[in-house]
Scaffold this active site. Structure first.
Site, mmCIF file in Angstrom:
data_model
loop_
_atom_site.group_PDB
_atom_site.id
_atom_site.type_symbol
_atom_site.label_atom_id
_atom_site.label_comp_id
_atom_site.label_asym_id
_atom_site.label_seq_id
_atom_site.Cartn_x
_atom_site.Cartn_y
_atom_site.Cartn_z
ATOM 1 N N THR A 76 -1.402 -3.759 -2.952
ATOM 2 C CA THR A 76 -1.188 -2.549 -2.149
ATOM 3 C C THR A 76 -2.185 -2.487 -1.001
ATOM 4 O O THR A 76 -1.841 -2.128 0.133
ATOM 5 C CB THR A 76 -1.321 -1.298 -3.028
ATOM 6 O OG1 THR A 76 -0.353 -1.352 -4.072
ATOM 7 C CG2 THR A 76 -1.099 -0.030 -2.212
ATOM 8 N N HIS A 131 -1.100 -4.745 1.725
ATOM 9 C CA HIS A 131 -0.017 -4.164 2.524
ATOM 10 C C HIS A 131 -0.573 -3.174 3.550
ATOM 11 O O HIS A 131 -0.102 -3.112 4.693
ATOM 12 C CB HIS A 131 0.990 -3.444 1.618
ATOM 13 C CG HIS A 131 1.738 -4.344 0.687
ATOM 14 N ND1 HIS A 131 2.097 -5.633 1.019
ATOM 15 C CD2 HIS A 131 2.186 -4.152 -0.586
ATOM 16 C CE1 HIS A 131 2.740 -6.189 0.006
ATOM 17 N NE2 HIS A 131 2.799 -5.314 -0.978
#
Length: 352
Positions: free
Chosen positions: A49, A52
């Site tokens: 995450t 990203h």
């Protein structure tokens, strides 16, 4: 309210603007509010995450509101306790469940906190833990045994993902196929071996990660770019296929190969996130094979944390090969993210 004197400033990795990258900045040490504690960060690790957010992909653009401190996997020591906190004290050594749940929706009230309809995530919806100090909601704190090293304690949240994926059913004495040997897949390998799997087969296109998979404990490692995964699995299982298929890669081809390679009436757990809609022969690969399929997200609160803690205490997890990079401080954070982006890391840990 307990207080401790701190330096007024700290270093942190911040997403400062809606674009690729991040910056190392000096910011004020935050003050804990009602129901919160301030921790001195002892170790923090990069999650997919976070990558990203660093890359500023489509998901990050729709969710993240810069400026914001990044990161959510953490181990730290409580140094200040906010009002209304009675379960923690200064000196406690904690990790954190970073999904902040509402406790009021249908899912929460039926015990399914891991799929709370109103979940917020720190490091995503609020400032995170890639800093020298960080705020943690007291209700999300997990007290660690003092003998677990911080670089292991920070891995408990992703370990929870791996535990829920592997142990959605029994793997004891069973044959297992894992597709994808990124950081979560590597954790899945050691959880499966520690939980008694008789044969763990791993499919992974990256040579770097195939070598890591072997070090962590995979029995057989396949290069899907050069070998027929389904045929290899069938050969290794007397033509039956594996009992359990665990998908960590988010690659559509890996999903199809795994469904072909799992035995009829076998079990499938899906954790990898796919880049777009996936099309496959659901009649022949799922329905007529009577497969048991689990979608995995987050961790069960708090059942999975107890399982993770017990596995760590058992000494059966082989975590050292999973942690490929440890950085003292945050100065080289850009190097860390670029290596991870290139697929040349396992877990990356910062020691502030």
């Amino acid at each position: 309210m307990e207080m401790i004197t701190l330096n007024e400033k700290m270093l942190g990795i911040m997403k400062t603007k809606p674009a690729y990258g991040a910056e190392l900045v000096e910011v004020d040490v935050p003050n804990p509010k009602e129901g919160e504690v301030l921790i001195k960060v002892l170790a923090t690790s990069i999650c997919g995450t976070d990558l990203h957010i660093y890359e500023w992909n489509e998901w990050a653009q729709s969710r993240i509101k810069p400026p914001q401190i990044m990161g959510h996997e953490v181990a730290g020591e409580v140094v200040e306790v906010g009002p209304g906190v009675h379960n923690l004290k200064i000196g406690d050594y904690i990790s954190a469940e970073t999904h902040i749940v509402c406790g009021e929706c249908y899912q929460c009230r039926t015990g399914n906190y891991h799929v709370c309809q109103n979940t917020k995530i720190f490091g995503v919806d609020s400032d995170g833990v890639f800093a020298e100090y960080a705020i943690v909601p007291a209700q999300n704190a997990w007290k660690n045994p003092k003998n677990i090293p911080p670089e292991y304690a920070t891995l408990q949240e992703p370990l929870g993902n791996a535990v829920d994926t592997v142990l959605a059913g029994s793997v004891a004495s069973k044959t297992v196929l894992i597709t994808g040997a990124g950081p979560l897949g590597l954790l899945g390998i050691t959880v499966a071996k520690a939980s008694g799997a008789s044969l763990v087969i791993v499919s992974e296109p990256s040579e770097f990660r195939r070598n890591l998979a072997k070090k962590v404990g995979a029995d057989v490692v396949i290069n899907p770019m050069e070998e027929d995964v389904v045929r290899e699995v069938k050969d290794l299982t007397n033509g039956n296929g594996v009992d359990v298929f665990l998908e960590f890669s988010g690659a559509p081809r890996a999903l199809e190969q795994g469904l072909q390679a799992v035995t009829p009436a076998g079990r499938v757990s899906l954790l990898g996130l796919f880049p777009k809609e996936v099309t496959f022969d659901i009649n022949n690969l799922v329905i007529f094979k009577a497969l048991e399929i689990h979608g995995i997200t987050g961790r069960h609160l708090w059942q999975t944390w107890y399982t993770v803690s017990n596995l760590l205490k058992s000494g059966k997890l082989n975590l050292d090969p999973v942690i490929t990079h440890k950085y003292k401080g945050f100065d080289k954070f850009e190097e860390a993210f670029e290596l991870m982006r290139a697929g040349k890391t396992g877990k990356v840990v910062f020691i502030p």
